[in-house]
Write an enzyme that holds these catalytic residues in place. Structure first.
Site, PDB file in Angstrom:
ATOM      1  CB  CYS A  10      -0.974  -0.022   1.178  1.00 34.49           C
ATOM      2  SG  CYS A  10      -0.192  -0.023   2.803  1.00 34.49           S
ATOM      3  NE  ARG A  16      -4.572   1.509   1.668  1.00 30.80           N
ATOM      4  CZ  ARG A  16      -4.377   2.255   0.598  1.00 30.80           C
ATOM      5  NH1 ARG A  16      -5.245   2.192  -0.391  1.00 30.80           N
ATOM      6  NH2 ARG A  16      -3.335   3.046   0.503  1.00 30.80           N
ATOM      7  CG  ASP A 128      -5.389   5.947   2.147  1.00 32.33           C
ATOM      8  OD1 ASP A 128      -5.412   5.593   3.338  1.00 32.33           O
ATOM      9  OD2 ASP A 128      -4.518   6.695   1.674  1.00 32.33           O
TER      10      ASP A 128
HETATM   11  P1  4NP Z   1      -1.848   2.794   3.992  1.00 31.24           P
HETATM   12  O1  4NP Z   1      -2.509   4.152   4.556  1.00 31.24           O
HETATM   13  O2  4NP Z   1      -1.275   3.133   2.630  1.00 31.24           O
HETATM   14  O3  4NP Z   1      -3.009   1.852   3.901  1.00 31.24           O
HETATM   15  O4  4NP Z   1      -0.803   2.389   5.004  1.00 31.24           O
HETATM   16  C1  4NP Z   1      -1.838   5.363   4.616  1.00 31.24           C
HETATM   17  C2  4NP Z   1      -0.942   5.603   5.636  1.00 31.24           C
HETATM   18  C3  4NP Z   1      -0.313   6.827   5.703  1.00 31.24           C
HETATM   19  C4  4NP Z   1      -0.559   7.801   4.756  1.00 31.24           C
HETATM   20  C5  4NP Z   1      -1.442   7.555   3.726  1.00 31.24           C
HETATM   21  C6  4NP Z   1      -2.082   6.320   3.656  1.00 31.24           C
HETATM   22  N1  4NP Z   1       0.082   9.077   4.849  1.00 31.24           N
HETATM   23  O5  4NP Z   1      -0.192   9.939   4.008  1.00 31.24           O
HETATM   24  O6  4NP Z   1       0.912   9.286   5.763  1.00 31.24           O
END
Ligand code: 4NP
Length: 168
Positions: A10, A16, A128
């Site tokens: 991800c 995720r 997300d």
């Molecule tokens: P992930 O979610 O991709 O599912 O781990 C996110 C975690 C952090 C961020 C964006 C999405 N961020 O912008 O810091």
């Protein structure tokens, strides 16, 4: 026999992909097939490298008896050579990952996780949840679980694993 190596990807590797990894291990455990797999998760970004999963992801996983403890890491070039399947969460991840691959013959290892969701209805993104609420993490859990059940069925159809016969 070589293990089937799977990497979940991800953006941040704190919501995720750690959830998908935990759910996948939990699902194959139920068939006593965990020994057939090597599983990891990574992020396309370096935003959270070294961090534990987001507390909301940890909370929803714990509700279903799954512990999430892996520290975030960033996707690396060697992952494209090493893993048999790279399952990404959304189209942005797909673009990011495929643009990094130098050896284009490895492109066929990259799949949108949600392409295995029987209820995807042409929406192949695992949303997300980072700026969302607990309910969004619940939704991500359900999407990942359905998708992973579909993916396990796909591996069985490919003859790569054997699932117990359902006599019901
Ligand atoms: P992930 O979610 O991709 O599912 O781990 C996110 C975690 C952090 C961020 C964006 C999405 N961020 O912008 O810091």
């Amino acid at each position: 026999m070589d293990k089937i190596k799977i990497l979940f990807v991800c953006l941040g590797n704190i919501c995720r992909s750690p959830l998908a990894k935990g759910i996948f291990i939990n699902e194959v455990n139920q068939y006593n097939l965990e020994h057939l797999f090597e599983v990891d998760a990574a992020g396309t970004s370096a935003y959270h490298v070294g961090c534990l999963p987001d507390s909301r992801a940890v909370k929803v996983a714990a509700k279903y008896g799954i512990g999430l403890t892996q520290l975030a890491r960033q996707l690396a070039d060697k992952d494209f050579e090493y893993y048999d399947y790279i399952l990404v969460m959304d189209h942005r991840n797909y673009e990011d990952v495929t643009s990094l691959i130098k050896n284009k013959t490895k492109l066929k290892r990259i799949f949108l996780l949600r392409s295995f969701d029987c209820l995807a209805n042409n929406n192949f993104n695992v949303p997300d949840p980072f700026y969302g609420l607990d309910a969004d993490f619940e939704e991500v859990f359900a999407i990942c679980q359905r998708s992973l059940q579909g993916f396990i069925g796909f591996l069985a159809n490919q003859g790569l694993i054997k699932l117990p016969v359902n006599l019901a």
